[in-house]
Design a protein around this motif. Structure first.
Motif, short mmCIF file in Angstrom:
data_model
loop_
_atom_site.label_atom_id
_atom_site.label_comp_id
_atom_site.label_asym_id
_atom_site.label_seq_id
_atom_site.Cartn_x
_atom_site.Cartn_y
_atom_site.Cartn_z
N ALA A 60 0.83 -1.21 0.00
CA ALA A 60 0.00 0.00 0.00
C ALA A 60 0.87 1.26 0.00
O ALA A 60 0.57 2.24 -0.70
CB ALA A 60 -0.93 0.00 1.21
N ALA A 61 1.94 1.23 0.78
CA ALA A 61 2.85 2.38 0.80
C ALA A 61 3.49 2.59 -0.55
O ALA A 61 3.67 3.73 -1.02
CB ALA A 61 3.93 2.17 1.87
N ALA A 62 3.84 1.49 -1.23
CA ALA A 62 4.43 1.60 -2.57
C ALA A 62 3.43 2.16 -3.56
O ALA A 62 3.78 3.01 -4.40
CB ALA A 62 4.92 0.23 -3.03
N ALA A 63 2.19 1.71 -3.49
CA ALA A 63 1.17 2.20 -4.40
C ALA A 63 0.93 3.70 -4.22
O ALA A 63 0.71 4.43 -5.19
CB ALA A 63 -0.13 1.42 -4.20
N GLU A 64 1.00 4.14 -2.97
CA GLU A 64 0.79 5.57 -2.70
C GLU A 64 1.96 6.41 -3.16
O GLU A 64 1.80 7.53 -3.65
CB GLU A 64 0.56 5.77 -1.20
CG GLU A 64 0.26 7.22 -0.82
CD GLU A 64 -0.10 7.38 0.63
OE1 GLU A 64 -0.22 8.54 1.07
OE2 GLU A 64 -0.27 6.36 1.34
N ALA A 65 3.18 5.86 -3.04
CA ALA A 65 4.38 6.63 -3.37
C ALA A 65 4.73 6.61 -4.85
O ALA A 65 5.40 7.52 -5.34
CB ALA A 65 5.56 6.11 -2.56
N ALA A 66 4.31 5.58 -5.57
CA ALA A 66 4.70 5.45 -6.98
C ALA A 66 4.04 6.55 -7.83
O ALA A 66 2.85 6.84 -7.66
CB ALA A 66 4.29 4.08 -7.51
N PRO A 67 4.79 7.18 -8.74
CA PRO A 67 4.20 8.21 -9.61
C PRO A 67 3.02 7.69 -10.43
O PRO A 67 2.05 8.42 -10.67
CB PRO A 67 5.37 8.61 -10.51
CG PRO A 67 6.59 8.30 -9.71
CD PRO A 67 6.25 7.06 -8.93
N ILE A 68 3.10 6.45 -10.88
CA ILE A 68 1.98 5.78 -11.55
C ILE A 68 1.58 4.61 -10.68
O ILE A 68 2.37 3.68 -10.47
CB ILE A 68 2.38 5.30 -12.96
CG1 ILE A 68 2.81 6.48 -13.83
CG2 ILE A 68 1.22 4.55 -13.62
CD1 ILE A 68 3.35 6.08 -15.19
N ALA A 69 0.37 4.63 -10.16
CA ALA A 69 -0.03 3.64 -9.17
C ALA A 69 -0.16 2.25 -9.78
O ALA A 69 -0.82 2.08 -10.82
CB ALA A 69 -1.36 4.04 -8.54
N PRO A 70 0.45 1.25 -9.15
CA PRO A 70 0.26 -0.13 -9.60
C PRO A 70 -1.08 -0.66 -9.11
O PRO A 70 -1.72 -0.10 -8.22
CB PRO A 70 1.40 -0.87 -8.92
CG PRO A 70 1.57 -0.13 -7.62
CD PRO A 70 1.32 1.32 -7.96
N TRP A 71 -1.49 -1.77 -9.68
CA TRP A 71 -2.64 -2.50 -9.17
C TRP A 71 -2.16 -3.40 -8.03
O TRP A 71 -0.97 -3.72 -7.92
CB TRP A 71 -3.26 -3.34 -10.30
CG TRP A 71 -3.84 -2.48 -11.39
CD1 TRP A 71 -3.16 -1.62 -12.21
CD2 TRP A 71 -5.22 -2.38 -11.77
NE1 TRP A 71 -4.02 -0.99 -13.07
CE2 TRP A 71 -5.29 -1.44 -12.83
CE3 TRP A 71 -6.38 -3.00 -11.34
CZ2 TRP A 71 -6.49 -1.10 -13.44
CZ3 TRP A 71 -7.57 -2.68 -11.95
CH2 TRP A 71 -7.63 -1.73 -12.99
N ARG A 72 -3.09 -3.77 -7.16
CA ARG A 72 -2.75 -4.66 -6.04
C ARG A 72 -3.79 -5.76 -5.93
O ARG A 72 -4.99 -5.49 -5.95
CB ARG A 72 -2.71 -3.88 -4.72
CG ARG A 72 -1.48 -3.02 -4.52
CD ARG A 72 -1.58 -2.23 -3.23
NE ARG A 72 -2.53 -1.13 -3.33
CZ ARG A 72 -3.22 -0.62 -2.32
NH1 ARG A 72 -3.12 -1.16 -1.10
NH2 ARG A 72 -4.03 0.40 -2.50
#
Length: 268
Positions: free
Chosen positions: A62-74
Motif C-alpha cells: 500500500a505504501a508503494a502504491a501511494e508513493a509510486a508516480p503511476i499507481a500499480p494494481w494490487r
C-alpha cells in the motif's frame, strides 16, 4: 475470527500500469468454518500465525502504491494461507507436500499436526483456491488487454532464522531475496529490483525461497507476463515473530515504489 471475510481484493491502479503487486500471505483471517478443521488450540494457532504470516506486507504494498508516480494494481489475499495457499500447485506437482504444506496445509511450520493427515483438501480447494486463481488470472488478462503486458511482483517476507518446514533453507538469508523464473523474469526486471533494494544491506537470488507467481494459464506460455518475487527478511522491518512493524516499513514501501517506477519508465 471473522465468519464472512473477503477472500481477496483487487485494488485498482492507473489504467496504463502493467504492474500488479501480489500480496498472498499477509492476512491472519480464518473463517470459523475453516477454523473448525484445525486441530491447534487458540494459543497455538496464534503462535503459528505469527510464524507463517508475511506480516505487514500488505502495508508495504500500500505504501508503494501511494508513493509510486503511476499507481500499480494490487491483488491482496484477505485470508490466511492456513485456509489455502494460493501459490502452491493444487495437486501432486507441489514439492511442499513432502512437509504437509500443499495448497491445504496439514502440518505447521514446526512439522506438527495442523489438520488431520487424511483430510480431504478438495472442498477448500474448490471453495477458495480455484476462485482466487481465476480472479488473479482475470487481473493479468485485464492488464494484457489494457497495455499489452503484465508485470506481477510478489510481495513476501521470511523469518530471520530457518524454520523446520523449509525445504531449501540451508542457503543464504539476505535482507532481500529476489525470486525468479527462467521464463518470466527478464534480466531488466531483476536488475531494476537489485537497484531499488540496494540500500538494505544486500540482495540475494532464489535463496532461501525461489521462483515467483504466474497464473497457470500463462505460465511458460506467454512472454508478455513478467514476474518477480520480493522476499523481505523480517528483521529488516518488524519484530519477530508476528510483532509490530518498525521504521523499515516506510523505507521498503519507497524501494518497492522505485521498482514500480522503473518498470513504468523503462517499459520492462
Amino acid at each position: 475470527m471473522n465468519s464472512a471475510p473477503q477472500p481477496f481484493q483487487l485494488l485498482p491502479g492507473a489504467d496504463d500500469s502493467p504492474v500488479i503487486l501480489h500480496v498472498p500471505h499477509s492476512s491472519r483471517v480464518i473463517p470459523q468454518s475453516v477454523r473448525a478443521g484445525i486441530v491447534l488450540d487458540d494459543r497455538a494457532l496464534e503462535l503459528e500465525l505469527d510464524h507463517i504470516t508475511d506480516s505487514h506486507t500488505a502495508e508495504i504494498a500500500a505504501a508503494a502504491a501511494e508513493a509510486a508516480p503511476i499507481a500499480p494494481w494490487r491483488f491482496v489475499n484477505g485470508l490466511s494461507r492456513l485456509v489455502i495457499d494460493p501459490e502452491r500447485f493444487p495437486d501432486e506437482r507441489e514439492e511442499m507436500l513432502a512437509v504437509g504444506m500443499g495448497a491445504v496445509y496439514t502440518q505447521t511450520t514446526h512439522r506438527e499436526p495442523l489438520r488431520p493427515a487424511d483430510v480431504d483438501p478438495q472442498p477448500l480447494i474448490d471453495r477458495y483456491f480455484h476462485p482466487y486463481a481465476e480472479a488473479m488470472t482475470a487481473a493479468v488478462a485485464d492488464r494484457l488487454e489494457a497495455v499489452g503486458r503484465a508485470v506481477v511482483i510478489d510481495v513476501h517476507s521470511y523469518p530471520t532464522e530457518r524454520l523446520p518446514y523449509e525445504l531449501h533453507g540451508d542457503g543464504p538469508r539476505p535482507p532481500i531475496c529476489l525470486g525468479t523464473d527462467a521464463s518470466h523474469t527478464p534480466a531488466e526486471l531483476l536488475a531494476a529490483a537489485q537497484k531499488a533494494f540496494a540500500g538494505f544491506g544486500g540482495t540475494g537470488l532464489d535463496s532461501p525461497f525461489a521462483g515467483t507467481y504466474v497464473p497457470l494459464e500463462y505460465y511458460g506460455k506467454d512472454p508478455r507476463v513478467s514476474a518477480l518475487m520480493v522476499e523481505i527478511r523480517r528483521d529488516v522491518y518488524m519484530s519477530e515473530p508476528g510483532g509490530p512493524a518498525g521504521t523499515g516499513l516506510d523505507a521498503l514501501g519507497g524501494a518497492l515504489a522505485a521498482l514500480v517506477d522503473a518498470v513504468h519508465r523503462a517499459g520492462i
